[in-house]
Design an enzyme around this catalytic site. Structure first.
Site, short mmCIF file in Angstrom:
data_model
loop_
_atom_site.label_atom_id
_atom_site.label_comp_id
_atom_site.label_asym_id
_atom_site.label_seq_id
_atom_site.Cartn_x
_atom_site.Cartn_y
_atom_site.Cartn_z
N ASP A 1 0.83 -1.20 0.00
CA ASP A 1 0.00 0.00 0.00
C ASP A 1 0.87 1.26 0.00
O ASP A 1 1.85 1.35 0.73
CB ASP A 1 -0.89 -0.02 1.25
N GLU B 1 1.50 -0.27 -5.14
CA GLU B 1 0.62 0.85 -5.48
C GLU B 1 1.51 2.09 -5.61
O GLU B 1 1.91 2.68 -4.61
CB GLU B 1 -0.44 1.05 -4.40
#
Length: 556
Positions: free
Chosen positions: A205, A247
Site C-alpha cells: 500500500d 501501489e
C-alpha cells in the site's frame, strides 16, 4: 523462451482477484463476511480461472479507514476468524491452483495501535521515534493531504506531549518513521510472519508515501530504493517465488525507479494507473488515441517485472494524472453528478453503471482489459457486473456485499440487513438482477464471458510475456494491437464507438499461408499474399485473432 517458463515467473500471466473478506461471504450468520465463508467460495474463484487471490486488510482495526488503520500487524480481526481459518483458506486456495497475497499496510498504523499509544504517552517512550514528530507549529500543508474532504493538514497536535505527529492520510493514521532501523526491522518481521503462514507475497500500500522521509528527525534514508530492494530480497529468500505488487501512482519514469530500473530488483509488479486513466478518457471520447499513447509510453522493463492492468479497484477511480479538461470530459461521461465524484479527482462508481448497463460496452472493456499486455486484476463482483451504492460514504460505494443469489441480502448473509457491513446494492443492479447463481447457469451471461476471457488469456502467454505493438489503421475509434512471443502472435481489435467499422491491417511477416483464428467465437479470416486483411467489428465490437502459420502446432 519456452512455455514452461510461464510456471516460473508465474505473476507474468496470472489472473489476480481482489476481495475484502468482510464483504465477500458470511458463513456464521453474524452479518460480517468471514474466512469460513471465503473458503466456501474458493471453488467459485477457481471455476472463474483466478490464479492469485489478493486479500484486503484482515487485521484488527479501529475501523476508521475500512481496515487500513491497523491496530495489530500480526493479528486477524476476530470478526473474520482466526489464524487457523486464514491458513485453511490459503491451503484450500493452493489446492485449487491459487496463490494468496495480502495487503501490506506499513506506511502508518492506527492511532490506537499500542506503538502509538506508547509513543504519545511520553517523549521518553521507546516507541516515540517509531513516528514522526515536530515541536513547532506546522505551516499550511492543506495541499499535501490525501483526503482533502476529511483533513486540512498532514500534522495533528497530540495534547499529551504538546507536539505534532505526521499523517499523510487520516489523522487517525500516524505515519511510521521508516528512517528508524527498528521500524524497518519490524516491517521485515511482519512480512516474514505472514510469508511463514503461507502467503505468496503482498500488495504494498502507498509505496511512495512509505518511503517518504521528509520531516523525520533521523533524516532521510541514504537510499530508500535500497531498502525496497532489501524487502524484495527478503520475499525471495523466504518464499522462493513471492511477489511485491506495488501501489505507485506516479508518472511512468518514476514508476520505473520503483521497479528497480533495468535490474528489476525492487517491486515485482506495479499497477498501470496511467493506462487505466487513459482508458477512461478514450472511452469518454470514443477515441482509442489516449490509450494507445499511454501504452506506447510505457518504459521498457526488466523481463522479470510486470504491469498490472485493471478497470476498477477498491479505492476511488482516480483521474489525477489527466489534465483538468480531460478529467472533466470523463466526469461528464461517467460521473456527471457531484455525488458520483470524490476528492475532486476521481469517481466512486463501478463500470457497468457508468456504461448505462450496456452489455456490449461492458464486454468490450473487459475484452480489452484481458488483451492488454500485462497481468489483469479484478475487483470482486466485476465478474458478474455488480453496481455501486452511491448512498454509501466515499469509497465504500464500491465495497458493497457480494451478490451470490437473488435472495435476501444477495445470499451474502442470513443476518438482518442492519447487521451487514453496508447495504446490498438496490435498483437495476440489485441481486435479483445481478448475482452469481443465475449467471453460472447461463451460457450467455457476463460470468460465462469472463470465464472465456480468462481461459483464452491463460492460453495466450504472449499477452503477459510478449512484445507489444500498436497496429496502424484509419479508424480512430479502434484500438488494434499485436502481442507476440516465441511462436505465438495475437491480434486484438476493440471498437470504442457505437458504429460498425471495417479495419484494414497489414501484418508484417504474414502471407496467404497464414490465417487469423477467432479465439472468442468460431471462425477464421484469410490473409492475402501481401499480408493484408480486413476485419469487421460491430458497434462496441471486439475480436481476438491468433495468427496461425500453415505448419503451426499450436492448438486453437
Amino acid at each position: 523462451m519456452r512455455i514452461t517458463d510461464t510456471a516460473d515467473l508465474w505473476w507474468k500471466n496470472a489472473v489476480v482477484y481482489c476481495l475484502d473478506v468482510e464483504t465477500f461471504m458470511d458463513w456464521d450468520g453474524d452479518g460480517i463476511g468471514d474466512f469460513a465463508g471465503l473458503a466456501q467460495r474458493i471453488d467459485h474463484l477457481a471455476d472463474l480461472g483466478v490464479t492469485c487471490l489478493w486479500l484486503m486488510p484482515f487485521y484488527p482495526t479501529a475501523e476508521r479507514d475500512d481496515g487500513y488503520d491497523i491496530t495489530d500487524f500480526y493479528g486477524v480481526d476476530p470478526r473474520l476468524g482466526t489464524h487457523g481459518d486464514l491458513v485453511e483458506v490459503i491451503r484450500t486456495a493452493n489446492d485449487r491452483g491459487m496463490r494468496v497475497i495480502a495487503d501490506l499496510v506499513v506506511n502508518h498504523t492506527s492511532r490506537k495501535h499500542p506503538w502509538f499509544r506508547s509513543a504519545e504517552s511520553s517523549k521518553d517512550s521507546p516507541f516515540r521515534d517509531f513516528y514522526v514528530w515536530r515541536s513547532d507549529p506546522p505551516p499550511d500543508t492543506s495541499d499535501q493531504v490525501v483526503f482533502p474532504d476529511q483533513e486540512d493538514s498532514i500534522w495533528t497536535l497530540s495534547e499529551k506531549t504538546g507536539e505534532w505527529y505526521l499523517h499523510k492520510f487520516y489523522k487517525e493514521q500516524p505515519d511510521l518513521n521508516v528512517t528508524n532501523p527498528r521500524v524497518r526491522d519490524e516491517v521485515a518481521k511482519i512480512m516474514g510472519f505472514w510469508l511463514q503462514l503461507g502467503l505468496s507475497g503482498f500488495r504494498v500500500d502507498a509505496v511512495p508515501f512509505f518511503l517518504e522521509t521528509e520531516g523525520a528527525d533521523g533524516g532521510a534514508l541514504p537510499d530508500p530504493h535500497h531498502y525496497l530492494r532489501a524487502l524484495r530480497s527478503l520475499v525471495g529468500r523466504r518464499s522462493g517465488s513471492g511477489v511485491l505488487l506495488g501501489e505507485v501512482n506516479l508518472p511512468f519514469e518514476q514508476q520505473l525507479e520503483f521497479f528497480g530500473g533495468a535490474d528489476g530488483d525492487e517491486l515485482t509488479m506495479q499497477f498501470d494507473f496511467i493506462g487505466m486513466q487513459a482508458l477512461y478518457l478514450s472511452l469518454a471520447r470514443e477515441d482509442a488515441g489516449p490509450l494507445a499513447a499511454a501504452l506506447s509510453g510505457r518504459p521498457t522493463l526488466n523481463p522479470d517485472s510486470q504491469w498490472a492492468t485493471f478497470v476498477r479497484n477498491h479505492d476511488e477511480l482516480t483521474l489525477d494524472k489527466l489534465g483538468d479538461d480531460e478529467r472533466e470530459e470523463v466526469f461528464a461521461a461517467f460521473g456527471p453528478e457531484e455525488r458520483m465524484q470524490v476528492y475532486g479527482r476521481g469517481l466512486r462508481r463501478r463500470l457497468p453503471p457508468m456504461l448505462d448497463g450496456d452489455p456490449r460496452r461492458v464486454r468490450m472493456v473487459y475484452s480489452l482489459l484481458f488483451s492488454l499486455p500485462g497481468t489483469p486484476v479484478l475487483f470482486y463482483g466485476e465478474e458478474i457486473g455488480m453496481g455501486e451504492d452511491l448512498d454509501a460514504e466515499g469509497r465504500l460505494a464500491v465495497r458493497t456485499p457480494m451478490q451470490w443469489t437473488p435472495g435476501r441480502n444477495g445470499g451474502f448473509s442470513s443476518a438482518e440487513p442492519r447487521r451487514l457491513p453496508g447495504p446490498v446494492v438496490s435498483g437495476g443492479f440489485a441481486p435479483e438482477y445481478v448475482n452469481v447463481a443465475d449467471q453460472r447457469n447461463d451460457p450467455d451471461s457476463l460470468l460465462s464471458f469472463m470465464k472465456l476471457l480468462i481461459r483464452r488469456y491463460r492460453e495466450s502467454p504472449e499477452l503477459g510475456w510478449g512484445g507489444f505493438q500498436i497496429l496502424e489503421q484509419p479508424c480512430r475509434e479502434v484500438l488494434a494491437h499485436l502481442c507476440s512471443w516465441d511462436d505465438g502472435a495475437l491480434v486484438a481489435l476493440h471498437n470504442l464507438g457505437p458504429e460498425p467499422r471495417t479495419v484494414p491491417l497489414a501484418l508484417e511477416g504474414c502471407d496467404s499461408s497464414h490465417r487469423l483464428v477467432d479465439l472468442l467465437e468460431t471462425g477464421s479470416t484469410t490473409v492475402s499474399d501481401a499480408g493484408t486483411v480486413e476485419i469487421t467489428l460491430g458497434g462496441y465490437g471486439y475480436r481476438w485473432l491468433r495468427i496461425v502459420a500453415q505448419d503451426s502446432r499450436r492448438l486453437v
